[in-house]
Each structure stands twice: as C-alpha cells, then as structure tokens.
Design a protein around this motif. Structure first.
Motif, PDB file in Angstrom:
ATOM      1  N   THR A  10       0.816  -1.211   0.000  1.00 18.95           N
ATOM      2  CA  THR A  10       0.000   0.000   0.000  1.00 18.95           C
ATOM      3  C   THR A  10       0.852   1.265   0.000  1.00 18.95           C
ATOM      4  O   THR A  10       0.432   2.296  -0.528  1.00 18.95           O
ATOM      5  CB  THR A  10      -0.921   0.016   1.229  1.00 18.95           C
ATOM      6  OG1 THR A  10      -0.133  -0.073   2.426  1.00 18.95           O
ATOM      7  CG2 THR A  10      -1.877  -1.169   1.183  1.00 18.95           C
ATOM      8  N   LYS A  11       2.031   1.221   0.626  1.00 16.42           N
ATOM      9  CA  LYS A  11       3.015   2.309   0.627  1.00 16.42           C
ATOM     10  C   LYS A  11       2.466   3.559   1.323  1.00 16.42           C
ATOM     11  O   LYS A  11       1.326   3.603   1.785  1.00 16.42           O
ATOM     12  CB  LYS A  11       3.472   2.638  -0.791  1.00 16.42           C
ATOM     13  CG  LYS A  11       3.961   1.439  -1.578  1.00 16.42           C
ATOM     14  CD  LYS A  11       4.422   1.844  -2.968  1.00 16.42           C
ATOM     15  CE  LYS A  11       4.839   0.628  -3.780  1.00 16.42           C
ATOM     16  NZ  LYS A  11       5.330   0.981  -5.128  1.00 16.42           N
ATOM     17  N   ARG A  12       3.295   4.553   1.400  1.00 16.85           N
ATOM     18  CA  ARG A  12       2.905   5.886   1.842  1.00 16.85           C
ATOM     19  C   ARG A  12       2.925   6.774   0.613  1.00 16.85           C
ATOM     20  O   ARG A  12       3.782   6.605  -0.269  1.00 16.85           O
ATOM     21  CB  ARG A  12       3.879   6.389   2.913  1.00 16.85           C
ATOM     22  CG  ARG A  12       3.628   7.794   3.395  1.00 16.85           C
ATOM     23  CD  ARG A  12       4.603   8.173   4.497  1.00 16.85           C
ATOM     24  NE  ARG A  12       4.216   7.586   5.789  1.00 16.85           N
ATOM     25  CZ  ARG A  12       4.974   7.652   6.880  1.00 16.85           C
ATOM     26  NH1 ARG A  12       6.163   8.248   6.826  1.00 16.85           N
ATOM     27  NH2 ARG A  12       4.564   7.109   8.013  1.00 16.85           N
ATOM     28  N   ALA A  13       2.031   7.728   0.546  1.00 14.31           N
ATOM     29  CA  ALA A  13       1.900   8.544  -0.663  1.00 14.31           C
ATOM     30  C   ALA A  13       3.218   9.176  -1.081  1.00 14.31           C
ATOM     31  O   ALA A  13       3.542   9.254  -2.269  1.00 14.31           O
ATOM     32  CB  ALA A  13       0.844   9.622  -0.441  1.00 14.31           C
ATOM     33  N   ALA A  14       4.016   9.602  -0.103  1.00 13.57           N
ATOM     34  CA  ALA A  14       5.293  10.255  -0.409  1.00 13.57           C
ATOM     35  C   ALA A  14       6.275   9.308  -1.093  1.00 13.57           C
ATOM     36  O   ALA A  14       7.218   9.760  -1.749  1.00 13.57           O
ATOM     37  CB  ALA A  14       5.917  10.810   0.873  1.00 13.57           C
ATOM     38  N   PHE A  15       6.052   7.994  -0.945  1.00 13.99           N
ATOM     39  CA  PHE A  15       6.971   7.010  -1.513  1.00 13.99           C
ATOM     40  C   PHE A  15       6.266   6.117  -2.520  1.00 13.99           C
ATOM     41  O   PHE A  15       6.635   4.959  -2.718  1.00 13.99           O
ATOM     42  CB  PHE A  15       7.592   6.158  -0.395  1.00 13.99           C
ATOM     43  CG  PHE A  15       8.246   6.965   0.686  1.00 13.99           C
ATOM     44  CD1 PHE A  15       9.289   7.830   0.402  1.00 13.99           C
ATOM     45  CD2 PHE A  15       7.803   6.874   2.005  1.00 13.99           C
ATOM     46  CE1 PHE A  15       9.893   8.579   1.403  1.00 13.99           C
ATOM     47  CE2 PHE A  15       8.394   7.613   3.015  1.00 13.99           C
ATOM     48  CZ  PHE A  15       9.451   8.475   2.717  1.00 13.99           C
ATOM     49  N   ALA A  41      13.731  -2.049  15.752  1.00  9.60           N
ATOM     50  CA  ALA A  41      13.168  -2.786  14.627  1.00  9.60           C
ATOM     51  C   ALA A  41      13.126  -1.837  13.428  1.00  9.60           C
ATOM     52  O   ALA A  41      13.157  -0.609  13.601  1.00  9.60           O
ATOM     53  CB  ALA A  41      11.759  -3.277  14.951  1.00  9.60           C
ATOM     54  N   PRO A  42      13.064  -2.354  12.213  1.00  4.86           N
ATOM     55  CA  PRO A  42      12.959  -1.477  11.045  1.00  4.86           C
ATOM     56  C   PRO A  42      11.661  -0.671  11.080  1.00  4.86           C
ATOM     57  O   PRO A  42      10.620  -1.169  11.514  1.00  4.86           O
ATOM     58  CB  PRO A  42      12.967  -2.451   9.863  1.00  4.86           C
ATOM     59  CG  PRO A  42      13.518  -3.727  10.401  1.00  4.86           C
ATOM     60  CD  PRO A  42      13.108  -3.777  11.842  1.00  4.86           C
ATOM     61  N   ALA A  43      11.719   0.566  10.620  1.00  3.53           N
ATOM     62  CA  ALA A  43      10.525   1.396  10.521  1.00  3.53           C
ATOM     63  C   ALA A  43       9.723   0.989   9.290  1.00  3.53           C
ATOM     64  O   ALA A  43      10.284   0.572   8.271  1.00  3.53           O
ATOM     65  CB  ALA A  43      10.904   2.872  10.442  1.00  3.53           C
ATOM     66  N   ALA A  44       8.406   1.132   9.374  1.00  5.18           N
ATOM     67  CA  ALA A  44       7.522   0.690   8.298  1.00  5.18           C
ATOM     68  C   ALA A  44       7.869   1.335   6.961  1.00  5.18           C
ATOM     69  O   ALA A  44       7.856   0.671   5.913  1.00  5.18           O
ATOM     70  CB  ALA A  44       6.071   0.993   8.667  1.00  5.18           C
ATOM     71  N   HIS A  45       8.173   2.630   6.997  1.00 10.69           N
ATOM     72  CA  HIS A  45       8.481   3.351   5.755  1.00 10.69           C
ATOM     73  C   HIS A  45       9.944   3.789   5.714  1.00 10.69           C
ATOM     74  O   HIS A  45      10.321   4.623   4.894  1.00 10.69           O
ATOM     75  CB  HIS A  45       7.548   4.551   5.608  1.00 10.69           C
ATOM     76  CG  HIS A  45       6.098   4.166   5.612  1.00 10.69           C
ATOM     77  ND1 HIS A  45       5.466   3.597   4.529  1.00 10.69           N
ATOM     78  CD2 HIS A  45       5.165   4.219   6.602  1.00 10.69           C
ATOM     79  CE1 HIS A  45       4.206   3.337   4.833  1.00 10.69           C
ATOM     80  NE2 HIS A  45       4.001   3.707   6.084  1.00 10.69           N
ATOM     81  N   GLY A  46      10.751   3.224   6.610  1.00 13.77           N
ATOM     82  CA  GLY A  46      12.188   3.442   6.626  1.00 13.77           C
ATOM     83  C   GLY A  46      12.881   2.202   6.108  1.00 13.77           C
ATOM     84  O   GLY A  46      12.940   1.946   4.909  1.00 13.77           O
ATOM     85  N   GLY A  47      13.416   1.384   7.045  1.00 12.73           N
ATOM     86  CA  GLY A  47      14.115   0.177   6.635  1.00 12.73           C
ATOM     87  C   GLY A  47      13.251  -0.798   5.861  1.00 12.73           C
ATOM     88  O   GLY A  47      13.742  -1.498   4.965  1.00 12.73           O
ATOM     89  N   ASN A  48      11.963  -0.859   6.158  1.00 12.90           N
ATOM     90  CA  ASN A  48      11.065  -1.741   5.417  1.00 12.90           C
ATOM     91  C   ASN A  48      10.915  -1.295   3.965  1.00 12.90           C
ATOM     92  O   ASN A  48      10.589  -2.106   3.091  1.00 12.90           O
ATOM     93  CB  ASN A  48       9.693  -1.767   6.096  1.00 12.90           C
ATOM     94  CG  ASN A  48       8.779  -2.840   5.546  1.00 12.90           C
ATOM     95  OD1 ASN A  48       9.156  -3.999   5.449  1.00 12.90           O
ATOM     96  ND2 ASN A  48       7.569  -2.455   5.168  1.00 12.90           N
ATOM     97  N   ARG A  49      11.186  -0.028   3.726  1.00 16.09           N
ATOM     98  CA  ARG A  49      11.131   0.516   2.357  1.00 16.09           C
ATOM     99  C   ARG A  49      12.487   0.390   1.660  1.00 16.09           C
ATOM    100  O   ARG A  49      12.569  -0.020   0.500  1.00 16.09           O
ATOM    101  CB  ARG A  49      10.701   1.989   2.414  1.00 16.09           C
ATOM    102  CG  ARG A  49      10.828   2.753   1.106  1.00 16.09           C
ATOM    103  CD  ARG A  49      10.197   4.128   1.243  1.00 16.09           C
ATOM    104  NE  ARG A  49      10.798   4.920   2.305  1.00 16.09           N
ATOM    105  CZ  ARG A  49      11.836   5.765   2.121  1.00 16.09           C
ATOM    106  NH1 ARG A  49      12.399   5.884   0.929  1.00 16.09           N
ATOM    107  NH2 ARG A  49      12.298   6.472   3.144  1.00 16.09           N
ATOM    108  N   THR A  50      13.568   0.725   2.377  1.00 23.74           N
ATOM    109  CA  THR A  50      14.894   0.802   1.751  1.00 23.74           C
ATOM    110  C   THR A  50      15.663  -0.503   1.794  1.00 23.74           C
ATOM    111  O   THR A  50      16.566  -0.717   0.992  1.00 23.74           O
ATOM    112  CB  THR A  50      15.743   1.869   2.447  1.00 23.74           C
ATOM    113  OG1 THR A  50      16.017   1.454   3.795  1.00 23.74           O
ATOM    114  CG2 THR A  50      15.032   3.219   2.464  1.00 23.74           C
ATOM    115  N   GLY A  51      15.361  -1.368   2.767  1.00 26.05           N
ATOM    116  CA  GLY A  51      16.101  -2.613   2.909  1.00 26.05           C
ATOM    117  C   GLY A  51      17.384  -2.474   3.700  1.00 26.05           C
ATOM    118  O   GLY A  51      18.200  -3.402   3.718  1.00 26.05           O
TER     119      GLY A  51
END
Length: 214
Positions: A10-15, A41-51
C-alpha cells in the motif's frame, strides 16, 4: 509478516514510486566490526522501504549524522541502500528484523527473531569489543542474546539507563566486551531533548574508545 508486506504494497503517498523492500531487514556494516549498535526494529516506511537498517527515516537521520560526526561513517545521510554510505568498524542491527505495527515490536516478535541476533553476535565474536544498545527494549533483548552468544552476563541483569556501561567477560578466556546503554534515537526522544546530538555522540565516542578504534 503479513503487516510488513501489506505496508510494502500500500506504501505511503510520499513514496508511491518506490518498490518497497518489504522483507526482513539484515544487519548493515562490516562483518568484522569491533563496534555494534543494536536498535529496535525497522521502521515501516524506513528500513522496510529501503532494505537497510535505520535508512530513510528520522531516527536514522539522527544516528547516521552522529556516526559521521565522530568519524564512523562516510557520509551524514542514509536515504537508500545504494547511496554509497559506508560504516567504519561499525555494524548496525536490531532484535526484530521485520517492521512491526505502530513501530512497536512485541516480546513475541523479539523472541521469534532472537536466534538471528544470537547468530549475528556469534559471527562478530572474534572482533567485537563494544556494543551500544539503543533503548530499554533493545537492552532487554541484547543482554540475553549476548549470554547465548558466549559472554557472561551478570545476575541480576543490569538495568537499562542512558550512559550505563557494563563489562562482560567470556568464560572461554576470549576478549571481553563493553556494553553501553543509550536512549533510542526515536523522534519522541530527539524532539523533546531527552536525547541530544551531543549525548549520542558522547556515547559513540566512548564506545569506539572501548572498542580500540580511537
């Protein structure tokens, strides 16, 4: 796991134009590091986004700036896994490798991921000399894992506090380890001044000194 993958879809609109990593996020940094940083832990739109751990979120902005300031990173920003960032003698990991709902991992998630933290610590054991643990949750996860990985943890287990320093021995006669407590680099702490950039830099400098890096 399902929530982590749902966020990646679903992502965040900014990404919206990003292809999210959406999988467990591995540790980042050299495999022979003398200094380890343990987060949450990884952030939902941080590490979960960038790997990559602590990449692409406000907490990472604070951490990597501080690492750069004390000479442990090649650049002060971490925006993507291919941005050229290198860590010098430092590895970054966390007790939970999947982004949890509300960025709040549960004890069950911590326990499920624990074997991976123990294995990472065992692999680092030949070179590891200091550990900085960010926050009480990480502290509660890291000390038992360090015990399982070959260090002797005092009983009763030392309580978490910012600036705490706990020496750990190895029963096999190998090199000991210095474990440091530090407030987490969360926005709640950094925005309120509970953790200032200088407080973080001081812990990192002291830990790097204990690891024989300066």
């Amino acid at each position: 796991m399902a929530w982590r993958e749902e966020v990646a879809r679903t992502k965040r609109a900014a990404f919206a134009d990003w292809t999210y990593w959406g999988r467990p996020v591995p540790g980042f940094g050299p495999s022979d590091a003398p200094l380890l940083i343990v987060g949450l832990a990884p952030a939902a739109h941080g590490g979960n986004r960038t790997g990559r751990m602590f990449t692409g979120d406000r907490s990472g902005d604070v951490l990597y700036q501080a690492l750069y300031d004390v000479g442990l990173a090649s650049q002060p920003t971490a925006v993507s896994a291919d941005d050229g960032l290198e860590l010098y003698g430092v590895r970054v990991t966390s007790p939970v490798h999947c982004a949890p709902p509300a960025n709040k991992p549960t004890p069950g998630e911590r326990d499920t991921c624990r074997p991976w933290l123990v294995q990472e610590l065992r692999l680092l054991r030949p070179t590891l000399r200091a550990v900085v643990v960010l926050g009480a949750f990480g502290w509660q996860a890291a000390l038992p894992a360090l015990g399982d990985a070959g260090w002797t943890v005092p009983r009763p287990r030392p309580a978490f506090a910012h600036g705490t320093r706990v020496p750990l021995d190895r029963p096999d006669g190998g090199d000991g380890l210095e474990v440091f407590g530090c407030f987490h680099v969360s926005q709640r702490n950094t925005f309120t001044g509970r953790l200032t950039p200088e407080m973080l830099r001081q812990v990192l400098r002291t830990a790097a000194g204990a690891a024989g890096m300066v």
